[in-house]
Design a protein around this motif. Structure first.
Motif, PDB file in Angstrom:
ATOM      1  N   LEU A 279       0.830  -1.213   0.000  1.00  0.00           N
ATOM      2  CA  LEU A 279       0.000   0.000   0.000  1.00  0.00           C
ATOM      3  C   LEU A 279       0.863   1.261   0.000  1.00  0.00           C
ATOM      4  O   LEU A 279       0.640   2.180  -0.816  1.00  0.00           O
ATOM      5  CB  LEU A 279      -0.921  -0.020   1.213  1.00  0.00           C
ATOM      6  CG  LEU A 279      -1.781   1.227   1.422  1.00  0.00           C
ATOM      7  CD1 LEU A 279      -2.731   1.422   0.250  1.00  0.00           C
ATOM      8  CD2 LEU A 279      -2.551   1.141   2.742  1.00  0.00           C
ATOM      9  N   LEU A 280       1.852   1.314   0.891  1.00  0.00           N
ATOM     10  CA  LEU A 280       2.687   2.511   0.969  1.00  0.00           C
ATOM     11  C   LEU A 280       3.549   2.673  -0.277  1.00  0.00           C
ATOM     12  O   LEU A 280       3.748   3.795  -0.772  1.00  0.00           O
ATOM     13  CB  LEU A 280       3.556   2.456   2.223  1.00  0.00           C
ATOM     14  CG  LEU A 280       2.793   2.472   3.556  1.00  0.00           C
ATOM     15  CD1 LEU A 280       3.756   2.368   4.730  1.00  0.00           C
ATOM     16  CD2 LEU A 280       1.948   3.738   3.675  1.00  0.00           C
ATOM     17  N   GLY A 281       4.070   1.570  -0.808  1.00  0.00           N
ATOM     18  CA  GLY A 281       4.853   1.655  -2.041  1.00  0.00           C
ATOM     19  C   GLY A 281       4.010   2.092  -3.219  1.00  0.00           C
ATOM     20  O   GLY A 281       4.466   2.873  -4.072  1.00  0.00           O
ATOM     21  N   LEU A 282       2.767   1.588  -3.286  1.00  0.00           N
ATOM     22  CA  LEU A 282       1.867   1.971  -4.376  1.00  0.00           C
ATOM     23  C   LEU A 282       1.517   3.454  -4.300  1.00  0.00           C
ATOM     24  O   LEU A 282       1.528   4.166  -5.334  1.00  0.00           O
ATOM     25  CB  LEU A 282       0.608   1.110  -4.303  1.00  0.00           C
ATOM     26  CG  LEU A 282      -0.462   1.326  -5.364  1.00  0.00           C
ATOM     27  CD1 LEU A 282       0.099   1.052  -6.752  1.00  0.00           C
ATOM     28  CD2 LEU A 282      -1.665   0.431  -5.100  1.00  0.00           C
ATOM     29  N   LEU A 283       1.205   3.936  -3.102  1.00  0.00           N
ATOM     30  CA  LEU A 283       0.859   5.350  -2.957  1.00  0.00           C
ATOM     31  C   LEU A 283       2.039   6.259  -3.290  1.00  0.00           C
ATOM     32  O   LEU A 283       1.877   7.277  -3.987  1.00  0.00           O
ATOM     33  CB  LEU A 283       0.373   5.620  -1.530  1.00  0.00           C
ATOM     34  CG  LEU A 283      -0.959   4.974  -1.126  1.00  0.00           C
ATOM     35  CD1 LEU A 283      -1.243   5.246   0.340  1.00  0.00           C
ATOM     36  CD2 LEU A 283      -2.096   5.488  -2.008  1.00  0.00           C
ATOM     37  N   SER A 284       3.223   5.904  -2.805  1.00  0.00           N
ATOM     38  CA  SER A 284       4.384   6.770  -3.050  1.00  0.00           C
ATOM     39  C   SER A 284       4.797   6.750  -4.515  1.00  0.00           C
ATOM     40  O   SER A 284       5.207   7.777  -5.064  1.00  0.00           O
ATOM     41  CB  SER A 284       5.554   6.333  -2.166  1.00  0.00           C
ATOM     42  OG  SER A 284       5.952   5.016  -2.488  1.00  0.00           O
ATOM     43  N   ILE A 295       6.670   9.107   2.676  1.00  0.00           N
ATOM     44  CA  ILE A 295       6.690   7.648   2.831  1.00  0.00           C
ATOM     45  C   ILE A 295       8.103   7.095   2.689  1.00  0.00           C
ATOM     46  O   ILE A 295       8.548   6.252   3.487  1.00  0.00           O
ATOM     47  CB  ILE A 295       5.737   6.990   1.820  1.00  0.00           C
ATOM     48  CG1 ILE A 295       4.285   7.361   2.147  1.00  0.00           C
ATOM     49  CG2 ILE A 295       5.915   5.472   1.822  1.00  0.00           C
ATOM     50  CD1 ILE A 295       3.271   6.837   1.157  1.00  0.00           C
ATOM     51  N   GLN A 296       8.835   7.573   1.715  1.00  0.00           N
ATOM     52  CA  GLN A 296      10.172   7.027   1.474  1.00  0.00           C
ATOM     53  C   GLN A 296      11.153   7.424   2.579  1.00  0.00           C
ATOM     54  O   GLN A 296      12.020   6.643   2.952  1.00  0.00           O
ATOM     55  CB  GLN A 296      10.686   7.480   0.115  1.00  0.00           C
ATOM     56  CG  GLN A 296       9.932   6.867  -1.057  1.00  0.00           C
ATOM     57  CD  GLN A 296       9.903   5.344  -0.998  1.00  0.00           C
ATOM     58  OE1 GLN A 296      10.950   4.700  -0.892  1.00  0.00           O
ATOM     59  NE2 GLN A 296       8.711   4.771  -1.072  1.00  0.00           N
ATOM     60  N   ARG A 297      11.037   8.659   3.094  1.00  0.00           N
ATOM     61  CA  ARG A 297      11.936   9.033   4.193  1.00  0.00           C
ATOM     62  C   ARG A 297      11.604   8.216   5.446  1.00  0.00           C
ATOM     63  O   ARG A 297      12.502   7.821   6.196  1.00  0.00           O
ATOM     64  CB  ARG A 297      11.804  10.527   4.488  1.00  0.00           C
ATOM     65  CG  ARG A 297      12.255  11.457   3.385  1.00  0.00           C
ATOM     66  CD  ARG A 297      13.720  11.326   3.002  1.00  0.00           C
ATOM     67  NE  ARG A 297      14.056  10.143   2.228  1.00  0.00           N
ATOM     68  CZ  ARG A 297      13.776   9.969   0.933  1.00  0.00           C
ATOM     69  NH1 ARG A 297      13.114  10.892   0.245  1.00  0.00           N
ATOM     70  NH2 ARG A 297      14.146   8.855   0.319  1.00  0.00           N
ATOM     71  N   ALA A 298      10.307   7.988   5.694  1.00  0.00           N
ATOM     72  CA  ALA A 298       9.927   7.145   6.832  1.00  0.00           C
ATOM     73  C   ALA A 298      10.457   5.729   6.652  1.00  0.00           C
ATOM     74  O   ALA A 298      10.950   5.104   7.595  1.00  0.00           O
ATOM     75  CB  ALA A 298       8.409   7.133   6.995  1.00  0.00           C
ATOM     76  N   ALA A 299      10.388   5.226   5.406  1.00  0.00           N
ATOM     77  CA  ALA A 299      10.919   3.889   5.124  1.00  0.00           C
ATOM     78  C   ALA A 299      12.429   3.840   5.344  1.00  0.00           C
ATOM     79  O   ALA A 299      12.960   2.859   5.882  1.00  0.00           O
ATOM     80  CB  ALA A 299      10.567   3.479   3.702  1.00  0.00           C
ATOM     81  N   ASP A 300      13.127   4.888   4.943  1.00  0.00           N
ATOM     82  CA  ASP A 300      14.578   4.922   5.147  1.00  0.00           C
ATOM     83  C   ASP A 300      14.931   4.893   6.630  1.00  0.00           C
ATOM     84  O   ASP A 300      15.871   4.201   7.052  1.00  0.00           O
ATOM     85  CB  ASP A 300      15.162   6.180   4.499  1.00  0.00           C
ATOM     86  CG  ASP A 300      15.089   6.126   2.982  1.00  0.00           C
ATOM     87  OD1 ASP A 300      14.982   5.012   2.444  1.00  0.00           O
ATOM     88  OD2 ASP A 300      15.119   7.208   2.345  1.00  0.00           O
ATOM     89  N   TRP A 334       8.178  -3.569   6.957  1.00  0.00           N
ATOM     90  CA  TRP A 334       7.562  -3.146   5.697  1.00  0.00           C
ATOM     91  C   TRP A 334       8.443  -2.268   4.808  1.00  0.00           C
ATOM     92  O   TRP A 334       8.197  -2.185   3.593  1.00  0.00           O
ATOM     93  CB  TRP A 334       6.264  -2.382   5.988  1.00  0.00           C
ATOM     94  CG  TRP A 334       6.447  -1.157   6.837  1.00  0.00           C
ATOM     95  CD1 TRP A 334       6.344  -1.077   8.177  1.00  0.00           C
ATOM     96  CD2 TRP A 334       6.787   0.168   6.380  1.00  0.00           C
ATOM     97  NE1 TRP A 334       6.587   0.207   8.613  1.00  0.00           N
ATOM     98  CE2 TRP A 334       6.862   0.989   7.522  1.00  0.00           C
ATOM     99  CE3 TRP A 334       7.021   0.727   5.129  1.00  0.00           C
ATOM    100  CZ2 TRP A 334       7.180   2.341   7.454  1.00  0.00           C
ATOM    101  CZ3 TRP A 334       7.333   2.079   5.049  1.00  0.00           C
ATOM    102  CH2 TRP A 334       7.410   2.863   6.197  1.00  0.00           C
ATOM    103  N   PRO A 335       9.468  -1.541   5.315  1.00  0.00           N
ATOM    104  CA  PRO A 335      10.159  -0.561   4.461  1.00  0.00           C
ATOM    105  C   PRO A 335      10.791  -1.147   3.207  1.00  0.00           C
ATOM    106  O   PRO A 335      10.715  -0.549   2.133  1.00  0.00           O
ATOM    107  CB  PRO A 335      11.227   0.025   5.398  1.00  0.00           C
ATOM    108  CG  PRO A 335      10.693  -0.163   6.768  1.00  0.00           C
ATOM    109  CD  PRO A 335       9.968  -1.455   6.703  1.00  0.00           C
ATOM    110  N   GLY A 336      11.444  -2.312   3.321  1.00  0.00           N
ATOM    111  CA  GLY A 336      12.097  -2.872   2.139  1.00  0.00           C
ATOM    112  C   GLY A 336      11.126  -3.128   1.009  1.00  0.00           C
ATOM    113  O   GLY A 336      11.406  -2.794  -0.159  1.00  0.00           O
ATOM    114  N   LEU A 337       9.971  -3.686   1.322  1.00  0.00           N
ATOM    115  CA  LEU A 337       8.974  -3.955   0.293  1.00  0.00           C
ATOM    116  C   LEU A 337       8.403  -2.655  -0.271  1.00  0.00           C
ATOM    117  O   LEU A 337       8.171  -2.543  -1.487  1.00  0.00           O
ATOM    118  CB  LEU A 337       7.854  -4.821   0.874  1.00  0.00           C
ATOM    119  CG  LEU A 337       6.760  -5.238  -0.104  1.00  0.00           C
ATOM    120  CD1 LEU A 337       7.336  -6.059  -1.241  1.00  0.00           C
ATOM    121  CD2 LEU A 337       5.667  -6.022   0.619  1.00  0.00           C
ATOM    122  N   ALA A 338       8.173  -1.662   0.577  1.00  0.00           N
ATOM    123  CA  ALA A 338       7.625  -0.384   0.099  1.00  0.00           C
ATOM    124  C   ALA A 338       8.574   0.280  -0.894  1.00  0.00           C
ATOM    125  O   ALA A 338       8.132   0.852  -1.914  1.00  0.00           O
ATOM    126  CB  ALA A 338       7.356   0.538   1.280  1.00  0.00           C
TER     127      ALA A 338
END
Length: 464
Positions: A279-284, A295-300, A334-338
């Motif tokens: 979901l987060l990867g799709l939105l970003s 989203i990407q900074r949170a994932a990092d 979840w970050p790697g998949l996003a």
């Protein structure tokens, strides 16, 4: 999954092996949920539920592999042979033909009722050589203040009398063996060796005295006094398919209960991680701009947090439970998949069929669900399968460190208890090897299934 997808999955050896193993794990898990109570964790942690079983007993089949006839666990119920008013004699016989003596002898008395003074119950073990061993002398507590007759004792929970070191029966047999056979005892003999043993003529050491034994109970009371039942538990030298642990718990039941727990943790955690990451990867990837940056900074940030130390710390601070462990795994996995899904969405959105849908006035939600997400589905399915064993092993690792859910048995907890009590150093292999093999087998099952799904995630790998 479509029929063609099944054909691709079952067209490879890893896929067939993975499907077979996962199906077997699922069938075992379903059977366990049907046969065992849902609150089995309460029973597992209740020492009184396993009090009759031998402690740290190896599996029965291991004795037969060594050419030894084990003594098997059994409970013998005494039957009345003489009955009068306030007087009763109960008796039972059993044969002992094993190479090893029973691990213990426990007398269980249930439902003693009396009118005035407490009755007496005298229980003897009569050996094949004629020695009558006094194994138990029972007299229930007298009337309590304000209690009216008949007085009932041991109705809800039976009285258990274990014939152990220092008991009257063991001391009696020590004297009898010395007097009748001239045996010089060291004082370190196990009670069961004294109760069921006799000296070997050639070596002089104690061996099992084979033959037919009898247990006789004499009940002495007043008019109207009764005893409900008397039984004798003979502990097995070996027990069941997987043996027992130091508390006497049947490891087979604990290992079986670990199947649905492991699959539940693996599937729920992997589905949640895949859903959140997708979901987060799709939105970003679709919206770009500020949404993508946040989203990407949170994932990092989350991706650079050391997961294992954080899991150990939070599991120690929070109340250990399966829900807590799954929540922590999902929150930090979840970050790697996003990040990967975002890059895939960036490649999909410029494709002509996506642009055509936008030009026709389709909403963003419709475009993402009907045109972008189907292109990601094979990869997401493979990632779901890939993450499941990671979640199972993470829970096992935390349990091995003593930070797992103490209310339910898991493979990691069984391993941790075995290592903590020195099972590796004392040779209790049945306590350590089976849960380790089950963890490895579960990992192989999901890895094989993921390898079978690779052609779906990467069409270039399909056979032409």
């Amino acid at each position: 999954m479509e029929e063609s997808a099944w054909r691709v999955l079952l067209g490879t050896w890893p896929g067939r092996v993975g499907v077979a193993l996962i199906a077997a794990l699922a069938l075992v898990s379903a059977g366990v949920l049907l046969l065992l109570p849902l609150d089995f964790g309460r029973v597992w942690n209740d020492p009184s539920a396993w009090a009759d079983l031998p402690k740290a007993a190896p599996p029965e089949w291991s004795a037969y592999l060594l050419g030894v006839r084990p003594s098997l666990q059994r409970e013998v119920e005494l039957e009345p042979v003489v009955r009068g008013d306030g007087y009763e004699v109960l008796e039972a016989t059993f044969a002992l033909e094993s190479d090893l003596p029973p691990s213990h002898l426990i007398v269980k008395v249930r439902s003693v009722s009396f009118q005035r003074d407490p009755p007496a119950l005298l229980i003897d073990l009569i050996r094949p050589d004629g020695i009558a061993v006094p194994v138990a002398r029972v007299s229930p507590p007298g009337p309590r203040a304000g209690e009216s007759p008949p007085f009932l004792r041991y109705a809800e929970r039976p009285l258990r009398v274990e014939v152990g070191p220092g008991s009257e029966g063991v001391a009696y047999m020590s004297r009898e063996l010395a007097a009748r056979y001239g045996v010089q005892l060291s004082g370190t003999e196990q009670p069961s060796h004294l109760l069921f043993g006799a000296p070997d003529p050639s070596s002089g050491r104690l061996v099992v005295l084979r033959g037919r034994y009898a247990v006789r109970a004499a009940f002495y009371g007043s008019e109207g006094d009764r005893v409900g039942s008397v039984s004798v538990v003979l502990g097995g030298s070996h027990y069941g398919l997987m043996g027992t642990d130091g508390v006497g718990r049947d490891l087979m039941l604990g290992l079986m209960y670990g199947f649905p727990v492991a699959l539940g943790i693996g599937l729920f955690a992997s589905v949640l991680v895949t859903s959140i990451g997708a979901l987060l990867g799709l939105l970003s990837g679709y919206y770009r701009g500020a949404v993508e940056a946040v989203i990407q900074r949170a994932a990092d940030v989350v991706a650079n947090v050391p997961l294992l130390p954080l899991l150990i710390f939070l599991s120690f601070v929070l109340r250990p439970s399966v829900i807590t462990i799954m929540a922590l795994l999902v929150a930090f996995s979840w970050p790697g998949l996003a990040i990967v899904i975002r890059s895939m969405v960036l490649q999909i959105t410029p494709l002509p069929f996506v642009e055509a849908s936008r030009a026709m006035g389709s909403s963003d939600l419709r475009v993402m669900l009907l045109h972008v997400l189907p292109q990601l589905a094979p990869y997401l399915l493979a990632q779901t399968v890939f993450f499941a064993p990671s979640a199972i092993l993470a829970e096992a690792g935390l349990s091995f460190l003593g930070l797992g859910d103490p209310t339910i048995p898991t493979w990691g907890q069984i391993l941790e208890l075995g290592f903590r009590t020195g099972a590796v150093f004392t040779g209790y292999w049945w306590w350590v090897i089976p849960p380790g093999l089950l963890l490895a087998l579960t990992g192989i099952a999901f890895a094989s299934l993921a390898m079978g799904l690779e052609p779906l995630a990467s069409p270039k790998m399909r056979r032409q």
